[in-house]
Design an enzyme around this catalytic site. Structure first.
Site, PDB file in Angstrom:
ATOM      1  N   LEU A   1     -10.746 -26.950  13.290  1.00  7.75           N
ATOM      2  CA  LEU A   1     -11.803 -26.392  14.133  1.00  7.75           C
ATOM      3  C   LEU A   1     -11.637 -24.882  14.307  1.00  7.75           C
ATOM      4  O   LEU A   1     -12.405 -24.247  15.031  1.00  7.75           O
ATOM      5  CB  LEU A   1     -11.806 -27.094  15.496  1.00  7.75           C
ATOM      6  CG  LEU A   1     -12.184 -28.581  15.445  1.00  7.75           C
ATOM      7  CD1 LEU A   1     -12.042 -29.230  16.807  1.00  7.75           C
ATOM      8  CD2 LEU A   1     -13.608 -28.778  14.926  1.00  7.75           C
TER       9      LEU A   1
ATOM     10  N   THR B   1      -1.897 -23.601   8.377  1.00  2.61           N
ATOM     11  CA  THR B   1      -1.601 -24.853   9.078  1.00  2.61           C
ATOM     12  C   THR B   1      -0.831 -25.801   8.160  1.00  2.61           C
ATOM     13  O   THR B   1      -0.409 -25.413   7.061  1.00  2.61           O
ATOM     14  CB  THR B   1      -2.886 -25.445   9.712  1.00  2.61           C
ATOM     15  OG1 THR B   1      -2.502 -26.547  10.523  1.00  2.61           O
ATOM     16  CG2 THR B   1      -3.908 -25.897   8.692  1.00  2.61           C
TER      17      THR B   1
ATOM     18  N   LYS C   1       3.291 -23.907   6.794  1.00  6.61           N
ATOM     19  CA  LYS C   1       3.808 -22.930   7.766  1.00  6.61           C
ATOM     20  C   LYS C   1       5.188 -22.383   7.411  1.00  6.61           C
ATOM     21  O   LYS C   1       5.523 -21.259   7.767  1.00  6.61           O
ATOM     22  CB  LYS C   1       3.842 -23.551   9.176  1.00  6.61           C
ATOM     23  CG  LYS C   1       2.460 -23.704   9.776  1.00  6.61           C
ATOM     24  CD  LYS C   1       2.494 -24.257  11.183  1.00  6.61           C
ATOM     25  CE  LYS C   1       1.068 -24.398  11.695  1.00  6.61           C
ATOM     26  NZ  LYS C   1       0.994 -24.755  13.106  1.00  6.61           N
TER      27      LYS C   1
ATOM     28  N   GLY D   1       8.687 -36.441  17.444  1.00  4.81           N
ATOM     29  CA  GLY D   1       8.193 -35.811  16.219  1.00  4.81           C
ATOM     30  C   GLY D   1       9.057 -34.621  15.828  1.00  4.81           C
ATOM     31  O   GLY D   1       9.803 -34.082  16.656  1.00  4.81           O
TER      32      GLY D   1
ATOM     33  N   GLY E   1       7.613 -32.417  13.116  1.00  2.11           N
ATOM     34  CA  GLY E   1       6.733 -31.792  12.122  1.00  2.11           C
ATOM     35  C   GLY E   1       6.524 -30.306  12.375  1.00  2.11           C
ATOM     36  O   GLY E   1       7.234 -29.677  13.181  1.00  2.11           O
ATOM     37  N   GLY E   2       5.517 -29.767  11.675  1.00  2.00           N
ATOM     38  CA  GLY E   2       5.254 -28.327  11.613  1.00  2.00           C
ATOM     39  C   GLY E   2       5.239 -27.558  12.923  1.00  2.00           C
ATOM     40  O   GLY E   2       5.704 -26.420  12.980  1.00  2.00           O
ATOM     41  N   VAL E   3       4.754 -28.163  13.996  1.00  3.23           N
ATOM     42  CA  VAL E   3       4.556 -27.400  15.232  1.00  3.23           C
ATOM     43  C   VAL E   3       5.783 -27.466  16.165  1.00  3.23           C
ATOM     44  O   VAL E   3       5.891 -26.703  17.119  1.00  3.23           O
ATOM     45  CB  VAL E   3       3.256 -27.881  15.938  1.00  3.23           C
ATOM     46  CG1 VAL E   3       3.477 -29.146  16.733  1.00  3.23           C
ATOM     47  CG2 VAL E   3       2.663 -26.792  16.793  1.00  3.23           C
TER      48      VAL E   3
ATOM     49  N   LYS F   1      14.894 -35.217   9.514  1.00  4.90           N
ATOM     50  CA  LYS F   1      13.996 -34.087   9.814  1.00  4.90           C
ATOM     51  C   LYS F   1      14.338 -33.505  11.192  1.00  4.90           C
ATOM     52  O   LYS F   1      14.236 -32.297  11.410  1.00  4.90           O
ATOM     53  CB  LYS F   1      12.540 -34.536   9.790  1.00  4.90           C
ATOM     54  CG  LYS F   1      11.983 -34.616   8.388  1.00  4.90           C
ATOM     55  CD  LYS F   1      10.470 -34.411   8.426  1.00  4.90           C
ATOM     56  CE  LYS F   1       9.774 -35.326   7.470  1.00  4.90           C
ATOM     57  NZ  LYS F   1       8.366 -35.551   7.817  1.00  4.90           N
TER      58      LYS F   1
ATOM     59  N   VAL G   1       0.083 -33.102  21.877  1.00  2.71           N
ATOM     60  CA  VAL G   1      -0.410 -31.968  21.091  1.00  2.71           C
ATOM     61  C   VAL G   1      -1.800 -32.269  20.527  1.00  2.71           C
ATOM     62  O   VAL G   1      -2.614 -31.376  20.310  1.00  2.71           O
ATOM     63  CB  VAL G   1       0.602 -31.624  19.963  1.00  2.71           C
ATOM     64  CG1 VAL G   1       0.057 -30.556  19.043  1.00  2.71           C
ATOM     65  CG2 VAL G   1       1.931 -31.184  20.567  1.00  2.71           C
TER      66      VAL G   1
HETATM   67  P1  ATR Z   1       4.667 -32.677   8.617  1.00  2.00           P
HETATM   68  O1  ATR Z   1       5.718 -33.729   8.893  1.00  2.00           O
HETATM   69  O2  ATR Z   1       4.176 -32.651   7.192  1.00  2.00           O
HETATM   70  O3  ATR Z   1       4.995 -31.316   9.157  1.00  2.00           O
HETATM   71  P2  ATR Z   1       3.041 -33.125  10.895  1.00  2.00           P
HETATM   72  O4  ATR Z   1       1.651 -33.676  11.033  1.00  2.00           O
HETATM   73  O5  ATR Z   1       3.346 -31.792  11.448  1.00  2.00           O
HETATM   74  O6  ATR Z   1       3.366 -33.174   9.358  1.00  2.00           O
HETATM   75  O7  ATR Z   1       4.095 -34.160  11.494  1.00  2.00           O
HETATM   76  C1  ATR Z   1       3.872 -35.494  11.551  1.00  2.00           C
HETATM   77  C2  ATR Z   1       4.863 -36.092  12.545  1.00  2.00           C
HETATM   78  O8  ATR Z   1       4.375 -37.358  12.971  1.00  2.00           O
HETATM   79  C3  ATR Z   1       6.239 -36.320  11.954  1.00  2.00           C
HETATM   80  O9  ATR Z   1       7.210 -36.117  12.941  1.00  2.00           O
HETATM   81  C4  ATR Z   1       6.147 -37.798  11.556  1.00  2.00           C
HETATM   82  O10 ATR Z   1       7.383 -38.472  11.470  1.00  2.00           O
HETATM   83  P3  ATR Z   1       8.202 -38.522  10.083  1.00  2.00           P
HETATM   84  O11 ATR Z   1       8.952 -37.234  10.015  1.00  2.00           O
HETATM   85  O12 ATR Z   1       9.072 -39.717  10.212  1.00  2.00           O
HETATM   86  O13 ATR Z   1       7.170 -38.664   8.990  1.00  2.00           O
HETATM   87  C5  ATR Z   1       5.371 -38.348  12.704  1.00  2.00           C
HETATM   88  N1  ATR Z   1       4.728 -39.630  12.403  1.00  2.00           N
HETATM   89  C6  ATR Z   1       3.662 -39.830  11.600  1.00  2.00           C
HETATM   90  N2  ATR Z   1       3.317 -41.147  11.583  1.00  2.00           N
HETATM   91  C7  ATR Z   1       4.214 -41.797  12.397  1.00  2.00           C
HETATM   92  C8  ATR Z   1       4.380 -43.148  12.819  1.00  2.00           C
HETATM   93  N3  ATR Z   1       3.566 -44.121  12.392  1.00  2.00           N
HETATM   94  N4  ATR Z   1       5.389 -43.433  13.678  1.00  2.00           N
HETATM   95  C9  ATR Z   1       6.201 -42.452  14.138  1.00  2.00           C
HETATM   96  N5  ATR Z   1       6.086 -41.149  13.784  1.00  2.00           N
HETATM   97  C10 ATR Z   1       5.109 -40.809  12.927  1.00  2.00           C
END
Ligand code: ATR
Length: 264
Positions: free
Chosen positions: A15, A61, A65, A125, A127-129, A154, A209
């Site tokens: 967005l 994004t 990142k 989590g 991930g990226g943020v 991770k 988030v």
């Molecule tokens: P990225 O991991 O590519 O940076 P993100 O959207 O920033 O992408 O992060 C996704 C987050 O959601 C990750 O922490 C992911 O966990 P994994 O590292 O184990 O993949 C988490 N996630 C996604 N689906 C999930 C689920 N069904 N149960 C628990 N955590 C989940």
């Protein structure tokens, strides 16, 4: 006309163009902001385009990142510490990378008059943020930050950036004052985070988030149990406003129109 971009993969859901184009129009700035889906192999050329002034600024994004850093000349302190860049600009022929997600998170917390000082925070989590959220929480003097991620290594990687993090297994229970959902679980209306120990908490602060849907099941359940809740909408708006300020030198007005843009 100047040109700005947000890059990611996927990018369709972004967005950012809505927000930036709204503020550009409001401030009568002759520029346009678009979204573009890229692959890793396109990043080099993208930065070349910035150097040649074919593009004037870039937002980054998921999942670029960190990867984009290899192509930049100089990082801000925040971008360096988090190894995460979401805003790029050219100044004196030098390509700069900065991280405005930190400011976005910090302002979103201050916006609701919440103070994380001496609070114990559990982040779901990795991930990226997440590095940006950790940086902001440390700046605001949280007492302890605990990470729980489905893929434990991770979370362990984050410890390289922030050695005092505590890591727990996904599913293991933990005490907390604040819990932040930074996973993508909740993007679908039917998604549920299956962690039993969060279902008996009250008088805690739940932050998601995710802002679309407006209220994930994580927040709905928390509210029912008597906790305070907030979604990631203001974080998203404030990180965009900080990028807008860097590129155009203008404070964007966060008015009713801005808020409505993210509601459709
Ligand atoms: P990225 O991991 O590519 O940076 P993100 O959207 O920033 O992408 O992060 C996704 C987050 O959601 C990750 O922490 C992911 O966990 P994994 O590292 O184990 O993949 C988490 N996630 C996604 N689906 C999930 C689920 N069904 N149960 C628990 N955590 C989940």
């Amino acid at each position: 006309m100047k040109k700005y971009l947000v890059i990611g993969n996927p990018i369709n859901h972004s967005l950012s163009p809505k927000l930036h184009n709204y503020w550009l129009k409001k401030n009568k700035i002759d520029a346009h902001y678009e979204k573009k889906k890229l692959d890793n192999k396109d990043l080099k050329n993208l930065i070349e385009n910035l150097k040649e002034a074919k593009i004037d600024g870039i937002n980054v994004t998921v999942p670029f990142k960190k990867e984009i850093i290899n192509h930049l000349d100089k990082l801000s302190f925040e971008a360096e510490r988090t190894q995460s860049v979401n805003t790029i600009y050219l100044k004196n022929d030098i390509v700069f990378g900065h991280n405005t997600d930190i400011e976005g998170f910090e302002k979103s917390i201050k916006n609701i008059n919440f103070n994380p000082i001496n609070k114990k925070v559990l982040i779901l989590g990795a991930g990226g943020v997440v590095p940006s959220i950790i940086f902001a929480l440390k700046k605001m003097n949280s007492s302890e930050i605990i990470i729980s991620n489905r893929t434990k290594n991770k979370a362990e990687d984050l410890k390289k950036l922030f050695p005092d993090l505590k890591i727990i297994n996904w599913g293991d229970s933990s005490d907390f004052d604040i819990i932040i959902n930074a996973t993508s679980v909740g993007l679908q209306n039917t998604d549920q985070i299956k962690l039993n120990y969060i279902n008996d908490k009250k008088n805690k602060f739940f932050y998601d988030v995710i802002y679309n849907p407006k209220e994930t099941n994580f927040l709905k359940n928390a509210k029912k149990l008597g906790n305070s809740t907030t979604n990631g909408k203001m974080m998203f708006i404030y990180q965009a406003a900080a990028a807008f300020k860097i590129w155009h030198g203008v404070d964007s007005e966060i008015d009713e129109g801005t808020m409505k843009l993210l509601d459709d």
